[in-house]
Design a protein around this motif. Structure first.
Motif, mmCIF file in Angstrom:
data_model
loop_
_atom_site.group_PDB
_atom_site.id
_atom_site.type_symbol
_atom_site.label_atom_id
_atom_site.label_comp_id
_atom_site.label_asym_id
_atom_site.label_seq_id
_atom_site.Cartn_x
_atom_site.Cartn_y
_atom_site.Cartn_z
ATOM 1 N N GLY A 1 -0.135 -1.194 8.315
ATOM 2 C CA GLY A 1 -0.850 -2.449 8.189
ATOM 3 C C GLY A 1 -2.223 -2.290 7.557
ATOM 4 O O GLY A 1 -2.656 -1.173 7.234
ATOM 5 N N PRO A 2 -2.947 -3.393 7.394
ATOM 6 C CA PRO A 2 -4.229 -3.369 6.684
ATOM 7 C C PRO A 2 -5.275 -2.452 7.298
ATOM 8 O O PRO A 2 -6.157 -1.964 6.582
ATOM 9 C CB PRO A 2 -4.693 -4.830 6.745
ATOM 10 C CG PRO A 2 -3.458 -5.616 6.943
ATOM 11 C CD PRO A 2 -2.554 -4.766 7.770
ATOM 12 N N ASP A 3 -5.210 -2.217 8.618
ATOM 13 C CA ASP A 3 -6.237 -1.414 9.279
ATOM 14 C C ASP A 3 -5.913 0.072 9.327
ATOM 15 O O ASP A 3 -6.745 0.869 9.759
ATOM 16 C CB ASP A 3 -6.449 -1.925 10.708
ATOM 17 C CG ASP A 3 -6.938 -3.359 10.738
ATOM 18 O OD1 ASP A 3 -7.860 -3.677 9.974
ATOM 19 O OD2 ASP A 3 -6.377 -4.158 11.513
ATOM 20 N N GLY A 4 -4.708 0.455 8.920
ATOM 21 C CA GLY A 4 -4.294 1.850 9.031
ATOM 22 C C GLY A 4 -4.664 2.663 7.807
ATOM 23 O O GLY A 4 -5.296 2.185 6.862
ATOM 24 N N LEU A 5 -4.263 3.934 7.844
ATOM 25 C CA LEU A 5 -4.485 4.814 6.700
ATOM 26 C C LEU A 5 -3.609 4.396 5.528
ATOM 27 O O LEU A 5 -2.555 3.772 5.707
ATOM 28 C CB LEU A 5 -4.172 6.264 7.075
ATOM 29 C CG LEU A 5 -5.137 6.960 8.038
ATOM 30 C CD1 LEU A 5 -4.610 8.339 8.406
ATOM 31 C CD2 LEU A 5 -6.539 7.065 7.428
ATOM 32 N N SER A 6 -4.048 4.758 4.342
ATOM 33 C CA SER A 6 -3.251 4.531 3.142
ATOM 34 C C SER A 6 -2.212 5.628 2.991
ATOM 35 O O SER A 6 -2.280 6.666 3.655
ATOM 36 C CB SER A 6 -4.155 4.485 1.904
ATOM 37 O OG SER A 6 -5.121 3.458 2.024
ATOM 38 N N ALA A 7 -1.252 5.404 2.108
ATOM 39 C CA ALA A 7 -0.231 6.408 1.823
ATOM 40 C C ALA A 7 -0.039 6.507 0.314
ATOM 41 O O ALA A 7 -0.078 5.507 -0.407
ATOM 42 C CB ALA A 7 1.086 6.053 2.496
ATOM 43 N N VAL A 8 0.171 7.733 -0.145
ATOM 44 C CA VAL A 8 0.422 7.973 -1.561
ATOM 45 C C VAL A 8 1.805 7.432 -1.927
ATOM 46 O O VAL A 8 2.768 7.571 -1.162
ATOM 47 C CB VAL A 8 0.355 9.483 -1.866
ATOM 48 C CG1 VAL A 8 0.786 9.772 -3.302
ATOM 49 C CG2 VAL A 8 -1.052 10.011 -1.608
ATOM 50 N N VAL A 9 1.895 6.800 -3.084
ATOM 51 C CA VAL A 9 3.177 6.344 -3.621
ATOM 52 C C VAL A 9 3.369 6.963 -5.004
ATOM 53 O O VAL A 9 2.526 6.793 -5.884
ATOM 54 C CB VAL A 9 3.235 4.807 -3.724
ATOM 55 C CG1 VAL A 9 4.519 4.362 -4.432
ATOM 56 C CG2 VAL A 9 3.152 4.166 -2.346
#
Length: 581
Positions: free
Chosen positions: A67-75
């Motif tokens: 969700g918006p508050d979590g860490l990002s992930a590489v795509v």
């Protein structure tokens, strides 16, 4: 891999990547940018800490798994193997279908929606217009409070699901348009202000401070928005973008943001060899929005035309509140004016605004396909107190008249999901805010808005109640039952006529000739050899066609027929499409 972030106000930036920390360094070639290297691959979680602050998601995050508050992930977009060899599908001659992923099916996912795309091919539309997909708080919502403008809402299925959806649409010959929101973000989950001057108090919008398009730092903000738009078109093979409320993009620079964006999209279209287009939602009635850049316009390919909707809605329902007031005084005259001139308010006085509004279109230079015509949209249904569709108040015959006017008009038609079978389900305003204070503020604000118009609090659905979203999901058993099946067959026939009759896709506004009788409630118009007649009244109408033999192409009531004397007799609440024999 290399990580980078624009944070011009920070003294230190630390990358937190897969449990390790890495100090980023200033990019010597780009002011305010920080860069660094770290081992990472598809799915790696990461975020940025500014000075001594918390770890925040990447403003250019391609995925937010939590969700918006979590860490990002590489795509890694290169990992996806595209199936469809898709040449693209341009806007002229198109028919759009607006679809909300979260309510198109009970499952509310992109994969579930993809499984229903065969219905749209059989219907005869050419493009699916997806409402916003960027991450927002909770599971369900309209999508206009999204953040992370490169990412796909995880409950919808995330980035891979969107690619599967686009691939399936392209396999079926359907283009895909995505609704994007550049005029505001959040508020919940919006961390952009921590990174830089993404917003400015120099302008105010209905959502607060404006996105910074013209104040110091705006070069990077504009690049951020343009980069996001190009990413959807490039990485997901989207065919076009619908730009939300472009009138709220406050920009005083000599080169308007929309001009910059349209230039960038044209460049990507040339590079990719696919036609790409931009559609603006504009309340300005300003021809510059859809005037080519070479002629000193903003260069958008088309815009939503609310004037046509308002005129038609007033004619069908008799409603005269709010912005319908000017159209309701002589609704068929208003419909006629939009059919021939595009805008109703083209410099005329708008009582709703308390001032003159709009500017005339040059019909000799503006093609009709640059205006979208529709009888219903997510806005015009969902922003009613109870989210009631036209089908809740109108007879099947009047719904057929509405479809006939929108699908034979000289505009690019757009349908709202379920409209084609007179869906009995409402489409209501729903949210799933995880912040209790924000949830309560939205609930109270919604009820206060409609209380001012006489609605009792208990009659306005609670946006936060999961049942509000559930009620808004389409019922896919309806198309097989009457009266839904008959309405669906009528839409299919009208869309088939658009393919069969070249006059119905002729974009020449000046060639449309209209006649009407306000008292008898009938309207007829001619486009080339095609004649269209609708009778909104309950009593039969006699409509003069003039001399010459005609042939009925489609009639809602089979008793509608022309006489040898050139008079067409149309039953009440019915419509007919004819051509010169």
């Amino acid at each position: 891999m290399q990580f980078e972030v624009w944070a011009p106000q920070a003294d230190r930036v630390t990358l937190h990547c897969d449990g390790a920390t890495h100090a980023l360094e200033h990019d010597p070639d780009r002011s305010g940018w920080w860069t660094g290297e770290a081992a990472a691959g598809d799915g790696t979680r990461y975020g940025f800490a500014l000075d001594d602050g918390p770890v925040l998601p990447d403003p250019r995050s391609r995925r937010q798994p939590d969700g918006p508050d979590g860490l990002s992930a590489v795509v890694d977009h290169e990992r996806h193997e595209w199936r469809a060899d898709w040449p693209g599908r341009a806007l002229p001659g198109a028919v759009l279908y607006e679809l909300h992923v979260g309510t198109y099916t009970p499952e509310g996912t992109l994969d579930a929606a993809a499984a229903r795309l065969g219905h749209l091919r059989e219907l005869g539309v050419t493009h699916v217009e997806l409402m916003p997909l960027c991450p927002f708080p909770g599971q369900h919502g309209w999508g206009y409070e999204g953040v992370s403008l490169w990412a796909v809402h995880e409950p919808y299925g995330g980035p891979e699901s969107l690619k599967r959806f686009v691939d399936r649409a392209h396999e079926l010959g359907l283009g895909v348009v995505l609704d994007v929101v550049h005029n505001h973000l959040g508020p919940s989950g919006n961390y952009l202000p921590a990174f830089g001057p993404y917003f400015t108090d120099a302008h105010q919008t209905p959502w607060g401070s404006a996105v910074n398009l013209d104040a110091p730092g705006s070069d990077e903000v504009r690049a951020y928005l343009v980069g996001s738009a190009l990413a959807w078109l490039r990485d997901y093979r989207i065919d076009g973008l619908r730009l939300d409320a472009v009138h709220a993009l406050c920009d005083t620079r000599a080169c308007h943001f929309l001009e910059e964006l349209s230039s960038a999209v044209a460049g990507l279209a040339a590079e990719s060899g696919r036609p790409l287009f931009l559609i603006g939602e504009s309340d300005l009635n300003d021809p510059r929005v859809i005037t080519p850049r070479a002629e000193h316009g903003f260069g958008l390919d088309a815009q939503w035309n609310d004037d046509f909707h308002h005129a038609l809605h007033a004619a069908l329902t008799g409603e005269s509140q709010g912005y319908y007031a000017d159209f309701a005084r002589a609704p068929l005259a208003a419909v006629a004016k939009t059919l021939t001139g595009g805008y109703f308010h083209d410099g005329t006085y708008s009582s709703f605004r308390g001032r003159r509004h709009g500017r005339p279109l040059d019909r000799a230079r503006v093609a009709g396909h640059r205006l979208l015509g529709y009888t219903q949209t997510h806005d015009q249904v969902g922003n009613r107190a109870q989210g009631d569709r036209l089908s809740a108040a109108l007879s099947p015959g009047l719904l057929a008249c509405a479809a006939t006017l929108s699908l034979t008009a000289p505009f690019t038609p757009m349908l709202f999901m379920g409209e084609e079978w007179a869906a009995g389900t409402p489409w209501q305003f729903f949210t799933d805010h995880t912040d209790p204070d924000l949830a309560e503020a939205v609930r109270r604000g919604r009820r206060r808005e409609f209380a001012a118009h006489g609605w009792a609090e208990e009659d306005v659905p609670d946006p936060q109640d999961p049942a509000t979203r559930d009620r808004s999901c389409l019922d896919w058993s309806e198309p097989e039952r009457e009266p839904h099946a008959r309405v669906l067959a009528w839409y299919r026939r009208l869309l088939a006529l658009r393919r069969e009759q070249p006059d119905l896709t002729d974009p020449d506004l000046a060639d449309t000739k209209v006649a009407y009788d306000e008292a008898a409630r009938w309207l007829a118009f001619r486009r080339g050899d095609v004649r269209v007649a609708v009778n909104l009244g309950k009593e039969p109408a006699e409509i003069p066609l003039g001399t010459g033999r005609v042939q009925v192409l489609a009639a809602w009531d089979t008793t509608a027929a022309p006489d040898p004397d050139g008079v067409l007799r149309v039953p009440g609440e019915s419509c007919v499409v004819l051509t010169r024999a």
